[in-house]
Write an enzyme that holds these catalytic residues in place. Structure first.
Site, PDB file in Angstrom:
ATOM      1  N   GLY A  11       0.793  -1.224   0.000  1.00 52.84           N
ATOM      2  CA  GLY A  11       0.000   0.000   0.000  1.00 52.84           C
ATOM      3  C   GLY A  11       0.827   1.277   0.000  1.00 52.84           C
ATOM      4  O   GLY A  11       1.949   1.317   0.512  1.00 52.84           O
ATOM      5  N   ARG A  15      -2.745   8.568   3.568  1.00 55.69           N
ATOM      6  CA  ARG A  15      -2.976   9.421   4.738  1.00 55.69           C
ATOM      7  C   ARG A  15      -1.693   9.746   5.500  1.00 55.69           C
ATOM      8  O   ARG A  15      -1.672  10.654   6.324  1.00 55.69           O
ATOM      9  CB  ARG A  15      -3.980   8.742   5.680  1.00 55.69           C
ATOM     10  CG  ARG A  15      -5.406   8.732   5.134  1.00 55.69           C
ATOM     11  CD  ARG A  15      -6.294   7.838   5.958  1.00 55.69           C
ATOM     12  NE  ARG A  15      -6.309   8.239   7.366  1.00 55.69           N
ATOM     13  CZ  ARG A  15      -6.750   7.454   8.350  1.00 55.69           C
ATOM     14  NH1 ARG A  15      -7.166   6.223   8.066  1.00 55.69           N
ATOM     15  NH2 ARG A  15      -6.737   7.883   9.596  1.00 55.69           N
ATOM     16  N   LYS A  22       4.421   3.355   3.258  1.00 60.55           N
ATOM     17  CA  LYS A  22       3.875   3.400   4.610  1.00 60.55           C
ATOM     18  C   LYS A  22       4.573   2.428   5.556  1.00 60.55           C
ATOM     19  O   LYS A  22       4.884   2.767   6.705  1.00 60.55           O
ATOM     20  CB  LYS A  22       2.376   3.103   4.581  1.00 60.55           C
ATOM     21  CG  LYS A  22       1.740   3.078   5.963  1.00 60.55           C
ATOM     22  CD  LYS A  22       0.234   2.989   5.906  1.00 60.55           C
ATOM     23  CE  LYS A  22      -0.250   1.669   5.367  1.00 60.55           C
ATOM     24  NZ  LYS A  22      -1.707   1.495   5.552  1.00 60.55           N
ATOM     25  N   GLY A  80      -6.945  -5.265  -4.065  1.00 63.35           N
ATOM     26  CA  GLY A  80      -7.553  -5.893  -2.907  1.00 63.35           C
ATOM     27  C   GLY A  80      -6.630  -6.882  -2.233  1.00 63.35           C
ATOM     28  O   GLY A  80      -5.602  -7.295  -2.785  1.00 63.35           O
ATOM     29  N   ARG A 315      28.006   6.087  20.161  1.00 63.44           N
ATOM     30  CA  ARG A 315      27.649   5.827  18.770  1.00 63.44           C
ATOM     31  C   ARG A 315      28.027   4.397  18.379  1.00 63.44           C
ATOM     32  O   ARG A 315      28.688   3.680  19.138  1.00 63.44           O
ATOM     33  CB  ARG A 315      28.327   6.859  17.870  1.00 63.44           C
ATOM     34  CG  ARG A 315      27.796   8.275  18.062  1.00 63.44           C
ATOM     35  CD  ARG A 315      28.606   9.280  17.282  1.00 63.44           C
ATOM     36  NE  ARG A 315      28.631   8.982  15.855  1.00 63.44           N
ATOM     37  CZ  ARG A 315      29.474   9.522  14.981  1.00 63.44           C
ATOM     38  NH1 ARG A 315      30.384  10.409  15.414  1.00 63.44           N
ATOM     39  NH2 ARG A 315      29.432   9.206  13.717  1.00 63.44           N
ATOM     40  N   ALA A 362      39.927  16.115  30.291  1.00 60.53           N
ATOM     41  CA  ALA A 362      38.872  16.922  29.672  1.00 60.53           C
ATOM     42  C   ALA A 362      39.363  17.556  28.372  1.00 60.53           C
ATOM     43  O   ALA A 362      40.491  18.022  28.269  1.00 60.53           O
ATOM     44  CB  ALA A 362      38.423  17.995  30.642  1.00 60.53           C
ATOM     45  N   ASN A 368      40.686  11.623  14.107  1.00 64.15           N
ATOM     46  CA  ASN A 368      40.707  10.337  13.403  1.00 64.15           C
ATOM     47  C   ASN A 368      40.426  10.426  11.910  1.00 64.15           C
ATOM     48  O   ASN A 368      40.603   9.439  11.199  1.00 64.15           O
ATOM     49  CB  ASN A 368      39.689   9.391  14.038  1.00 64.15           C
ATOM     50  CG  ASN A 368      38.274   9.959  14.045  1.00 64.15           C
ATOM     51  OD1 ASN A 368      38.088  11.165  14.149  1.00 64.15           O
ATOM     52  ND2 ASN A 368      37.284   9.105  13.936  1.00 64.15           N
ATOM     53  N   SER A 405      49.077  18.651  29.276  1.00 64.98           N
ATOM     54  CA  SER A 405      47.866  19.373  28.880  1.00 64.98           C
ATOM     55  C   SER A 405      48.149  20.321  27.716  1.00 64.98           C
ATOM     56  O   SER A 405      49.184  20.977  27.672  1.00 64.98           O
ATOM     57  CB  SER A 405      47.334  20.174  30.074  1.00 64.98           C
ATOM     58  OG  SER A 405      46.928  19.314  31.104  1.00 64.98           O
TER      59      SER A 405
END
Length: 447
Positions: A11, A15, A22, A80, A315, A362, A368, A405
């Site tokens: 179908g 709608r 669908k 049908g 992810r 942090a 990458n 750091s």
């Protein structure tokens, strides 16, 4: 008993107001079609035939992504439901087991209900799935005599007396495959819609002396989806069930209504899930983990005792070992984080291996991607990565090594070494004051 699935998915779904077929609209991260295929898969079918029409290529791709052995039959004209089922005849040539007809836009038929229909087939030639509807408009009626199903009448063709019947037709039906196709051959389209109704096979079967019966299920299982509003209601129904099942399985949901699961989410007992957590497809969380608020997980594995979030993103390909800590505003993709390692703040770890007990400071980023290829970063056990380190892959930091750091690491760091890769700081006496004075003067002149 051998079984074949025939799943009607041809179908257009006008709608839905969509360019997409669908049955490919998603519930809990999977197309509706896949939900129907998963339900049927519980019967261990010998064949699965998906009858496609509108967007057939896209439907085929989705069907084969879930089941590469699925066969696609094409219904080029939608004439049908009986006509749609007839398109599966060639795919099932030579098959002499039962065929069960499902619908790609009716995703919630339970495996238990299908098993009950299979059991009923042992004593009846045709078995139809029915339900007692709260609101009966639009549904076909199941007309019974004693324990026999006599006929199915479509709503638009029903008399007032027949419309008073509350036992309604779901459309799901099963019979021996040869019997099914023989009955379909006798179906005509002399009805209000001029369509070939699959439901007509019940009356034809009874006229031939065959038996038919009804297996009943809860109305919620038969929810068909034809609009965006119905899609949203289906999503809400799925999530409500998934949350209840998780709690029954020993998972703590502190704000259940804010947690969203995918169709294949697995959560181990004694896991705690805080508010506003979203699980995409392909997530496994083992016993005793904690997923803190506002985190998003997909395609990942979280081991026992790990803590994720708040505001973390895992992810596809993220593998967290036991007792790993992933903190706020951290993203991990295609990376293995070994036991006891910590990535606590504001970091991106992609295409990497993080050794056991390593500490990632942090602002650390694994650089990458060079615009064409992905490259790997390897960090050894007990390494300490200083805050705001850029690790330019491919690169390796050895066991118990350290980066200062603010370093930009472009070469391997041997085990136990300290790597400093930043410009030497120089302080220019009084230069800041002189520079500020000059800039203020320029601003005053409007330059």
């Amino acid at each position: 008993m051998t079984t074949a699935l025939i799943i009607l998915a041809a179908g257009m779904g006008t709608r839905m107001n969509s360019d997409m077929p669908k049955v490919l609209h998603q519930i809990a991260g999977a197309p509706m079609l896949v939900h129907a295929m998963k339900a049927g898969a519980a019967l261990n079918p010998d064949h699965t035939v998906v009858v496609a029409g509108h967007g057939a290529a896209e439907v085929e791709k989705a069907a084969k992504a879930y089941d590469p052995e699925a066969t696609i039959a094409l219904q080029s004209e939608q004439l049908g439901t009986a006509h749609a089922v007839a398109q599966a005849r060639e795919a099932l040539a030579g098959f002499d087991g039962d065929a069960i007809v499902l619908y790609g836009d009716t995703p919630f038929i339970s495996p238990e209900t299908l098993a009950a229909m299979t059991a009923a087939r042992l004593t009846h030639d045709v078995v139809v799935l029915g339900f007692e509807a709260a609101v009966t408009e639009r549904y076909g009626r199941l007309i019974t005599k004693d324990d026999q199903l006599d006929r199915i009448v479509e709503f638009k063709d029903a008399t007032d007396e027949e419309r008073s019947v509350t036992l309604c037709n779901s459309g799901v039906i099963t019979a021996n495959s040869k019997t099914l196709f023989d009955l379909i051959d006798a179906v005509e389209n002399d009805n209000a819609a001029e369509e070939f109704y699959l439901t007509d096979i019940v009356g034809i079967a009874r006229a031939r002396g065959l038996s038919a019966t009804v297996v009943r299920c809860d109305e919620s299982e038969t929810l068909g989806i034809n609009s965006r509003a119905e899609l949203a209601r289906a999503e809400a129904l799925y999530q409500s069930r998934a949350r209840a099942n998780a709690q029954d399985d020993g998972v703590t949901l502190s704000a259940p209504e804010t947690v969203f699961f995918a169709h294949d989410t697995y959560i181990g007992r004694d896991t705690v899930i805080e508010p506003n957590v979203v699980f995409g497809p392909g997530v496994t969380v083992e016993t005793g983990a904690t997923i803190r608020a506002f985190s998003h997980l997909e395609g990942c594995h979280v081991s026992r005792g790990a803590i994720v979030g708040p505001y973390a993103r895992l992810r596809p390909g993220a593998e967290l070992a036991e007792d790993v800590k992933v903190g706020n505003f951290v993203e991990i993709k295609n990376a293995q984080v070994h036991e006891g390692a910590k990535v606590n703040h504001l970091s991106y770890i992609g295409d990497a291996t993080i050794g056991a007990r390593a500490n990632i400071g942090a602002g650390t980023i694994t650089c990458n991607y060079d615009g064409f290829f992905k490259h790997k970063t390897t960090i050894g056990p007990d390494a300490f990565i200083g805050s705001n380190t850029m690790l330019v892959a491919p690169v390796e930091v050895g066991a118990e090594a350290m980066t200062g750091s603010g370093s930009i690491i472009t070469r391997d760091v041997p085990a136990g070494d300290l790597a400093l890769a930043r410009a030497r700081q120089e302080n220019k006496a009084g230069l800041a004051v002189r520079l500020f004075d000059r800039l203020r003067a320029l601003k005053a002149k409007g330059k």
